[in-house]
Design a protein around this motif. Structure first.
Motif, PDB file in Angstrom:
ATOM      1  N   SER A  13       0.819  -1.212   0.000  1.00 27.69           N
ATOM      2  CA  SER A  13       0.000   0.000   0.000  1.00 27.69           C
ATOM      3  C   SER A  13       0.851   1.261   0.000  1.00 27.69           C
ATOM      4  CB  SER A  13      -0.941   0.014   1.206  1.00 27.69           C
ATOM      5  OG  SER A  13      -2.094  -0.739   0.944  1.00 27.69           O
ATOM      6  N   LEU A  14       2.075   1.158   0.501  1.00 31.11           N
ATOM      7  CA  LEU A  14       2.961   2.314   0.462  1.00 31.11           C
ATOM      8  C   LEU A  14       3.367   2.616  -0.982  1.00 31.11           C
ATOM      9  CD1 LEU A  14       4.366   4.350   2.340  1.00 31.11           C
ATOM     10  CD2 LEU A  14       6.363   2.842   2.344  1.00 31.11           C
ATOM     11  N   ILE A  15       3.485   1.560  -1.793  1.00 36.03           N
ATOM     12  CA  ILE A  15       3.840   1.725  -3.206  1.00 36.03           C
ATOM     13  C   ILE A  15       2.617   2.128  -4.022  1.00 36.03           C
ATOM     14  CG2 ILE A  15       4.715   0.558  -5.257  1.00 36.03           C
ATOM     15  CD1 ILE A  15       6.334  -1.244  -3.348  1.00 36.03           C
ATOM     16  N   VAL A  16       1.541   1.342  -3.879  1.00 33.56           N
ATOM     17  CA  VAL A  16       0.289   1.618  -4.594  1.00 33.56           C
ATOM     18  C   VAL A  16      -0.855   1.570  -3.588  1.00 33.56           C
ATOM     19  CG1 VAL A  16      -1.287   0.918  -6.424  1.00 33.56           C
ATOM     20  CG2 VAL A  16       1.177   0.570  -6.713  1.00 33.56           C
ATOM     21  N   GLY A  50      -4.104   0.934  -1.730  1.00 28.95           N
ATOM     22  CA  GLY A  50      -5.156  -0.043  -1.994  1.00 28.95           C
ATOM     23  C   GLY A  50      -4.628  -1.422  -2.312  1.00 28.95           C
ATOM     24  N   LEU A  51      -3.351  -1.505  -2.716  1.00 26.93           N
ATOM     25  CA  LEU A  51      -2.787  -2.808  -3.082  1.00 26.93           C
ATOM     26  C   LEU A  51      -2.617  -3.705  -1.863  1.00 26.93           C
ATOM     27  CD1 LEU A  51      -1.714  -4.521  -5.402  1.00 26.93           C
ATOM     28  CD2 LEU A  51       0.554  -3.527  -5.007  1.00 26.93           C
ATOM     29  N   GLY A  52      -2.228  -3.109  -0.741  1.00 22.10           N
ATOM     30  CA  GLY A  52      -2.084  -3.896   0.491  1.00 22.10           C
ATOM     31  C   GLY A  52      -3.413  -4.443   0.962  1.00 22.10           C
ATOM     32  N   GLN A  53      -4.464  -3.643   0.820  1.00 22.25           N
ATOM     33  CA  GLN A  53      -5.798  -4.114   1.194  1.00 22.25           C
ATOM     34  C   GLN A  53      -6.250  -5.239   0.259  1.00 22.25           C
ATOM     35  OE1 GLN A  53      -4.839  -1.000   1.113  1.00 22.25           O
ATOM     36  NE2 GLN A  53      -5.467   0.011   3.000  1.00 22.25           N
ATOM     37  N   ASP A  92     -12.544  -4.010  -0.579  1.00 20.48           N
ATOM     38  CA  ASP A  92     -13.717  -3.186  -0.297  1.00 20.48           C
ATOM     39  C   ASP A  92     -13.310  -1.915   0.447  1.00 20.48           C
ATOM     40  OD1 ASP A  92     -13.001  -4.957   1.843  1.00 20.48           O
ATOM     41  OD2 ASP A  92     -14.833  -4.383   2.867  1.00 20.48           O
ATOM     42  N   VAL A  93     -12.184  -1.973   1.158  1.00 20.13           N
ATOM     43  CA  VAL A  93     -11.610  -0.803   1.815  1.00 20.13           C
ATOM     44  C   VAL A  93     -10.572  -0.138   0.904  1.00 20.13           C
ATOM     45  CG1 VAL A  93     -10.283   0.023   3.801  1.00 20.13           C
ATOM     46  CG2 VAL A  93     -11.989  -1.789   4.103  1.00 20.13           C
ATOM     47  N   GLY A  94      -9.745  -0.968   0.282  1.00 21.70           N
ATOM     48  CA  GLY A  94      -8.656  -0.450  -0.543  1.00 21.70           C
ATOM     49  C   GLY A  94      -9.103   0.335  -1.755  1.00 21.70           C
ATOM     50  N   LYS A  95     -10.288   0.053  -2.266  1.00 24.83           N
ATOM     51  CA  LYS A  95     -10.740   0.749  -3.475  1.00 24.83           C
ATOM     52  C   LYS A  95     -10.874   2.253  -3.261  1.00 24.83           C
ATOM     53  CE  LYS A  95     -15.671  -0.158  -2.543  1.00 24.83           C
ATOM     54  NZ  LYS A  95     -16.885  -0.847  -3.044  1.00 24.83           N
ATOM     55  N   ASN A 110      -1.763  10.161   1.054  1.00 21.63           N
ATOM     56  CA  ASN A 110      -2.656   9.047   0.726  1.00 21.63           C
ATOM     57  C   ASN A 110      -1.908   7.721   0.750  1.00 21.63           C
ATOM     58  OD1 ASN A 110      -5.275   7.992  -0.233  1.00 21.63           O
ATOM     59  ND2 ASN A 110      -4.199   7.606  -2.151  1.00 21.63           N
ATOM     60  N   HIS A 111      -0.648   7.711   0.301  1.00 13.37           N
ATOM     61  CA  HIS A 111       0.171   6.500   0.335  1.00 13.37           C
ATOM     62  C   HIS A 111       0.376   6.027   1.778  1.00 13.37           C
ATOM     63  CE1 HIS A 111       1.940   5.952  -3.831  1.00 13.37           C
ATOM     64  NE2 HIS A 111       1.177   7.025  -3.960  1.00 13.37           N
TER      65      HIS A 111
END
Length: 223
Positions: free
Chosen positions: A50-53, A55-58, A65-68, A183-184
């Motif tokens: 998620s630090l890179i992209v 929502g990706l970690g979620q 459903d959270v990451g989007k 945001n990241h």
């Protein structure tokens, strides 16, 4: 009484939303029931993704459903960033074209400070006169190569206002980039929290133990 106690435990698990985190082991002979849940995900990996992209970690944790929402924010913020930058460049180009018509400049091969200087002086001769008074001879312009002469003071002021507006949009773009970075980190922290919640698995064992009176039911929790 045992039935009431079991019902009370089940209701509390359901209310807490942790019923899917129980590990149940089952063994009919020994009276122990057990089964591992799906493999736990690494909090460090979720944080890094998620630090890179955002929502990706979620998504890695199967919680898109959270990451989007983080991904949607990322796309929106980048669109704002590029939009502001592009509009600022368009304003700057428009200002230069205006100076070509109203001040007679040749923009080819000119440094940035040239376009800044024509904001503040009516002509190249006024500029050189001021630099000569300040004995700043190294900054004198060759009038043939760096010529400008505004057709009116209003035109010079309009050019200056256009340049100020262009710089303002460049500043807004940089400010929106701060929100992109935020945001990241927000997405990474959220993914880390979700991963840690998922890793807090609760072991649950229950079974039946034979006795002289029949079978005794038992329930055991391991935190």
């Amino acid at each position: 009484m045992k039935k009431i106690f079991l019902l009370f435990v089940v209701l509390n698990i359901a209310i807490a939303g942790d019923i899917d985190k129980f590990k149940i082991r089952e063994n009919i002979i020994s009276g122990i029931v057990s089964e591992n849940e799906k493999r736990e995900k690494s909090p460090a990996v979720a944080f890094g993704f998620s630090l890179i992209v955002p929502g990706l970690g979620q998504a890695y944790l199967e919680r898109f459903d959270v990451g989007k929402y983080f991904l949607a924010s990322e796309i929106s913020l980048w669109l704002v960033y590029f939009g502001l930058n592009e509009y600022g460049r368009w304003l700057n180009d428009d200002a230069i074209n205006f100076a070509v018509i109203r001040a007679g400049i040749d923009p080819n091969g000119k440094p940035d400070d040239f376009f800044a200087n024509i904001e503040n002086y009516r002509s190249v001769y006024d500029y050189n006169l001021r630099k000569g008074r300040d004995r700043d001879y190294a900054k004198l312009y060759d009038p043939e190569k760096f010529y400008w002469w505004w057709d009116s003071e209003q035109s010079r002021q309009r050019y200056k206002d256009m340049r100020i507006k262009s710089r303002a949009f460049g500043y807004y773009a940089k400010f929106s980039f701060v929100f992109i970075i935020a945001n990241h980190f927000a997405s990474a922290i959220d993914a880390l929290i979700l991963a840690r919640k998922q890793s807090k698995s609760l072991n649950h064992e229950f079974g039946f133990i034979p006795s002289s009176r029949g079978l005794n039911f038992y329930l055991k929790f391991e935190f």
